[in-house]
Scaffold this motif. Sequence first.
Motif, PDB file in Angstrom:
ATOM      1  N   PHE A  44       0.835  -1.193   0.000  1.00 48.32           N
ATOM      2  CA  PHE A  44       0.000   0.000   0.000  1.00 48.32           C
ATOM      3  C   PHE A  44       0.875   1.250   0.000  1.00 48.32           C
ATOM      4  O   PHE A  44       1.858   1.326   0.740  1.00 48.32           O
ATOM      5  N   GLY A  45       0.506   2.218  -0.820  1.00 54.18           N
ATOM      6  CA  GLY A  45       1.262   3.461  -0.940  1.00 54.18           C
ATOM      7  C   GLY A  45       0.521   4.635  -0.338  1.00 54.18           C
ATOM      8  O   GLY A  45      -0.675   4.817  -0.578  1.00 54.18           O
ATOM      9  N   GLU A  46       1.230   5.433   0.438  1.00 49.78           N
ATOM     10  CA  GLU A  46       0.673   6.639   1.051  1.00 49.78           C
ATOM     11  C   GLU A  46       1.627   7.802   0.792  1.00 49.78           C
ATOM     12  O   GLU A  46       2.832   7.607   0.614  1.00 49.78           O
ATOM     13  N   ASN A  47       1.078   9.017   0.796  1.00 48.66           N
ATOM     14  CA  ASN A  47       1.943  10.170   0.536  1.00 48.66           C
ATOM     15  C   ASN A  47       2.075  11.108   1.724  1.00 48.66           C
ATOM     16  O   ASN A  47       2.710  12.147   1.617  1.00 48.66           O
ATOM     17  N   LYS A  48       1.471  10.744   2.858  1.00 51.62           N
ATOM     18  CA  LYS A  48       1.604  11.559   4.067  1.00 51.62           C
ATOM     19  C   LYS A  48       2.010  10.671   5.245  1.00 51.62           C
ATOM     20  O   LYS A  48       1.398   9.631   5.483  1.00 51.62           O
ATOM     21  N   VAL A  49       3.013  11.112   5.972  1.00 55.18           N
ATOM     22  CA  VAL A  49       3.523  10.338   7.099  1.00 55.18           C
ATOM     23  C   VAL A  49       2.442  10.099   8.140  1.00 55.18           C
ATOM     24  O   VAL A  49       2.278   8.975   8.646  1.00 55.18           O
ATOM     25  N   GLN A  50       1.662  11.150   8.460  1.00 60.34           N
ATOM     26  CA  GLN A  50       0.659  10.984   9.512  1.00 60.34           C
ATOM     27  C   GLN A  50      -0.412   9.979   9.122  1.00 60.34           C
ATOM     28  O   GLN A  50      -0.983   9.282   9.979  1.00 60.34           O
ATOM     29  N   GLU A  51      -0.673   9.847   7.826  1.00 64.14           N
ATOM     30  CA  GLU A  51      -1.681   8.879   7.395  1.00 64.14           C
ATOM     31  C   GLU A  51      -1.136   7.450   7.488  1.00 64.14           C
ATOM     32  O   GLU A  51      -1.864   6.534   7.884  1.00 64.14           O
ATOM     33  N   ILE A  52       0.121   7.256   7.138  1.00 67.59           N
ATOM     34  CA  ILE A  52       0.732   5.931   7.324  1.00 67.59           C
ATOM     35  C   ILE A  52       0.741   5.563   8.803  1.00 67.59           C
ATOM     36  O   ILE A  52       0.405   4.434   9.183  1.00 67.59           O
ATOM     37  N   GLN A  53       1.116   6.518   9.648  1.00 68.80           N
ATOM     38  CA  GLN A  53       1.148   6.260  11.094  1.00 68.80           C
ATOM     39  C   GLN A  53      -0.216   5.835  11.622  1.00 68.80           C
ATOM     40  O   GLN A  53      -0.311   4.934  12.455  1.00 68.80           O
ATOM     41  N   ALA A  54      -1.268   6.488  11.144  1.00 72.83           N
ATOM     42  CA  ALA A  54      -2.615   6.185  11.627  1.00 72.83           C
ATOM     43  C   ALA A  54      -3.104   4.830  11.137  1.00 72.83           C
ATOM     44  O   ALA A  54      -3.785   4.093  11.863  1.00 72.83           O
ATOM     45  N   LYS A  55      -2.751   4.485   9.901  1.00 73.43           N
ATOM     46  CA  LYS A  55      -3.278   3.266   9.293  1.00 73.43           C
ATOM     47  C   LYS A  55      -2.474   2.016   9.663  1.00 73.43           C
ATOM     48  O   LYS A  55      -3.028   0.915   9.713  1.00 73.43           O
ATOM     49  N   GLU A  56      -1.183   2.192   9.902  1.00 75.37           N
ATOM     50  CA  GLU A  56      -0.307   1.023  10.109  1.00 75.37           C
ATOM     51  C   GLU A  56      -0.797   0.094  11.218  1.00 75.37           C
ATOM     52  O   GLU A  56      -0.845  -1.131  11.023  1.00 75.37           O
ATOM     53  N   PRO A  57      -1.232   0.611  12.378  1.00 76.02           N
ATOM     54  CA  PRO A  57      -1.678  -0.309  13.437  1.00 76.02           C
ATOM     55  C   PRO A  57      -3.015  -0.990  13.128  1.00 76.02           C
ATOM     56  O   PRO A  57      -3.350  -1.998  13.760  1.00 76.02           O
ATOM     57  N   GLU A  58      -3.754  -0.440  12.170  1.00 72.06           N
ATOM     58  CA  GLU A  58      -5.086  -0.967  11.860  1.00 72.06           C
ATOM     59  C   GLU A  58      -5.057  -2.085  10.816  1.00 72.06           C
ATOM     60  O   GLU A  58      -6.073  -2.731  10.568  1.00 72.06           O
ATOM     61  N   MET A  59      -3.894  -2.302  10.207  1.00 70.83           N
ATOM     62  CA  MET A  59      -3.784  -3.285   9.133  1.00 70.83           C
ATOM     63  C   MET A  59      -3.018  -4.521   9.592  1.00 70.83           C
ATOM     64  O   MET A  59      -2.241  -4.469  10.548  1.00 70.83           O
ATOM     65  N   PRO A  60      -3.220  -5.671   8.925  1.00 65.62           N
ATOM     66  CA  PRO A  60      -2.490  -6.894   9.289  1.00 65.62           C
ATOM     67  C   PRO A  60      -0.971  -6.691   9.263  1.00 65.62           C
ATOM     68  O   PRO A  60      -0.456  -5.831   8.542  1.00 65.62           O
ATOM     69  N   ASP A  61      -0.281  -7.506  10.042  1.00 65.04           N
ATOM     70  CA  ASP A  61       1.161  -7.340  10.228  1.00 65.04           C
ATOM     71  C   ASP A  61       1.970  -7.524   8.942  1.00 65.04           C
ATOM     72  O   ASP A  61       3.091  -7.010   8.847  1.00 65.04           O
ATOM     73  N   ASP A  62       1.432  -8.278   7.977  1.00 64.11           N
ATOM     74  CA  ASP A  62       2.213  -8.516   6.760  1.00 64.11           C
ATOM     75  C   ASP A  62       1.962  -7.460   5.679  1.00 64.11           C
ATOM     76  O   ASP A  62       2.405  -7.615   4.536  1.00 64.11           O
ATOM     77  N   THR A  63       1.274  -6.379   6.035  1.00 62.04           N
ATOM     78  CA  THR A  63       1.103  -5.253   5.110  1.00 62.04           C
ATOM     79  C   THR A  63       2.447  -4.575   4.894  1.00 62.04           C
ATOM     80  O   THR A  63       3.200  -4.350   5.842  1.00 62.04           O
TER      81      THR A  63
END
Length: 224
Positions: A44-63
Amino acid sequence: MNIAENLHDIKSSFFNPDCLLIAVSKTKPIADLLEAYEAGVRDFGENKVQEIQAKEPEMPDDTRWHMIGHLQRNKVKYIAPFIHLIHSVDSFKLLSEINKQGEKIDRKISVLLQIHIAEEESKFGFDIAELEEMLNSDEFKKLSHVNIKGLMGMATLTTNQDQIRKEFKGLKTLFEEIKKRDLPDFMQLEELSMGMSSDYRVAQEEGSTMVRIGSSIFGARNYN
């Protein structure tokens, strides 16, 4: 909007079936990302650090998370522990900061060097002179906590397919030329990230190994 069907249609139209599809999920809710994940997407590609930070804990570990937007040096530390690949390294200062943060946590961080191939001045990236200066510098050769995996480029936003193809072809040529050099061990060029929803097929025809596709998977974005 059926994300699984969109993914199937896109993959079916790939010129190169081995090309990695990165689902650009910026502004999209976790429910959409999980639907893509269930359909087989892991990158998955993101262009904002804060959005990656928010989403990372919500997704499976192998993302696997890809930073594809312009990255400010003071925000590298927030993604350094888990980012899979930073596509948008556009200066030696940024590369040095990534190396510094990698050293702090004893992790080698994988990156791509972003090359400016478009006509628009608004696009980021090294020009050829800047790239040469960096590759020949002693400071560059001392880096210890980055792995430079390849190059990334964004074509001009135009309907002129010949121009887009020329820009991608130029990046592929540069990629092959650099690979012939005597490079440091941390610079193993394997990946060429080019192509988005509007031009991914042309990019693949010109040698792309990674395409960054968003709206064709998830639909138009709402920036409100």
